[in-house]
Scaffold this motif. Structure first.
Motif, short mmCIF file in Angstrom:
data_model
loop_
_atom_site.label_atom_id
_atom_site.label_comp_id
_atom_site.label_asym_id
_atom_site.label_seq_id
_atom_site.Cartn_x
_atom_site.Cartn_y
_atom_site.Cartn_z
N ASN A 1 0.86 -1.22 -0.10
CA ASN A 1 0.08 0.17 -0.09
C ASN A 1 0.91 1.25 0.07
N GLU A 2 1.95 1.09 -0.16
CA GLU A 2 2.91 2.33 -0.31
C GLU A 2 4.10 1.98 -1.47
N ARG A 3 4.27 2.97 -2.23
CA ARG A 3 5.13 2.90 -3.25
C ARG A 3 6.09 4.07 -3.39
N PHE A 4 7.29 3.89 -4.11
CA PHE A 4 8.23 4.95 -4.40
C PHE A 4 8.75 5.20 -5.66
N LYS A 5 9.08 6.34 -5.85
CA LYS A 5 9.49 6.59 -7.29
C LYS A 5 10.95 7.66 -6.86
N ASP B 1 -0.30 11.29 -2.82
CA ASP B 1 0.85 11.49 -2.54
C ASP B 1 1.14 11.60 -1.27
N ALA B 2 2.33 11.52 -0.51
CA ALA B 2 2.78 11.50 0.57
C ALA B 2 4.03 11.91 0.90
N PRO B 3 4.57 12.76 1.99
CA PRO B 3 5.77 13.04 1.87
C PRO B 3 6.66 11.97 2.24
N ALA B 4 7.76 12.01 1.73
CA ALA B 4 8.95 10.91 2.17
C ALA B 4 9.81 11.67 3.18
N VAL C 1 13.21 11.77 -3.66
CA VAL C 1 12.38 10.39 -3.52
C VAL C 1 10.75 10.86 -3.27
N TYR C 2 9.96 10.27 -4.31
CA TYR C 2 8.67 10.52 -4.18
C TYR C 2 7.81 9.26 -3.48
N ARG C 3 6.97 9.60 -2.72
CA ARG C 3 6.42 8.38 -2.20
C ARG C 3 4.66 8.71 -2.24
N GLN C 4 3.96 7.57 -2.14
CA GLN C 4 2.57 7.35 -2.40
C GLN C 4 1.76 6.23 -1.70
N THR C 5 0.84 6.66 -1.07
CA THR C 5 0.05 5.52 -0.19
C THR C 5 -1.17 5.74 -0.72
#
Length: 151
Positions: free
Chosen positions: A86-90, A122-125, A109-113
């Motif tokens: 349920n969490e991914r990174f780019k 979008d969520a803060p990394a 780093v980009y983070r999404q949940t």
């Protein structure tokens, strides 16, 4: 009809004649590249090779979306760790210098949940994640350089 065939043959012959002198990709002519003042520069990319290789090695677990060795930009595609689906990174890495320096590397780093509906938000990394990845890349680059110097 015969006139059309002759005209087509003549045009094709001119086109082939125009291709008789093909430039070598590194400059010069078909015989080979031009002489270069610095022979090491013939195979250089636009950025530090150790940082480039270390970045690719460090981020090898993530799918690669884009890599520009002349501009020094590496962009990964989204990646979710199997234990946290349920969490991914780019990640986007900018290699800013041709020298092996700590300030020659910038990483974002980009983070999404996933929300309850299953949409990615979008969520803060954490800045620590960026720092840890930068340090891992720099450490790998230093080790690559040392291994090249030793042998």
């Amino acid at each position: 009809m015969r006139g059309v065939a002759i005209t087509a043959l003549a045009v094709a012959s001119l086109g082939v004649a125009g291709c008789s002198h093909i430039m070598h990709p590194l400059g010069g002519d078909k015989a080979g590249p031009k002489q270069m003042n610095n022979p090491d520069s013939a195979v250089q990319i636009g950025v530090n090779g150790y940082l480039w290789r270390a970045t690719l090695d460090t981020l090898a677990f993530m799918p690669l979306a884009s890599a520009d060795p002349y501009g020094g930009v590496i962009i990964t595609d989204w990646y979710a760790f199997p234990e946290k689906p349920n969490e991914r990174f780019k990640i986007t890495v900018y290699i800013l210098d041709a020298r092996l320096r700590a300030d020659g590397l910038n990483l974002v780093v980009y983070r999404q949940t996933k929300d309850a509906a299953g949409a990615w938000i979008d969520a803060p990394a954490t800045s620590q994640t960026e720092t840890d990845l930068e340090n891992a890349i720099l450490d790998k680059a230093r080790r690559l350089r040392l291994s090249n110097l030793k042998g």
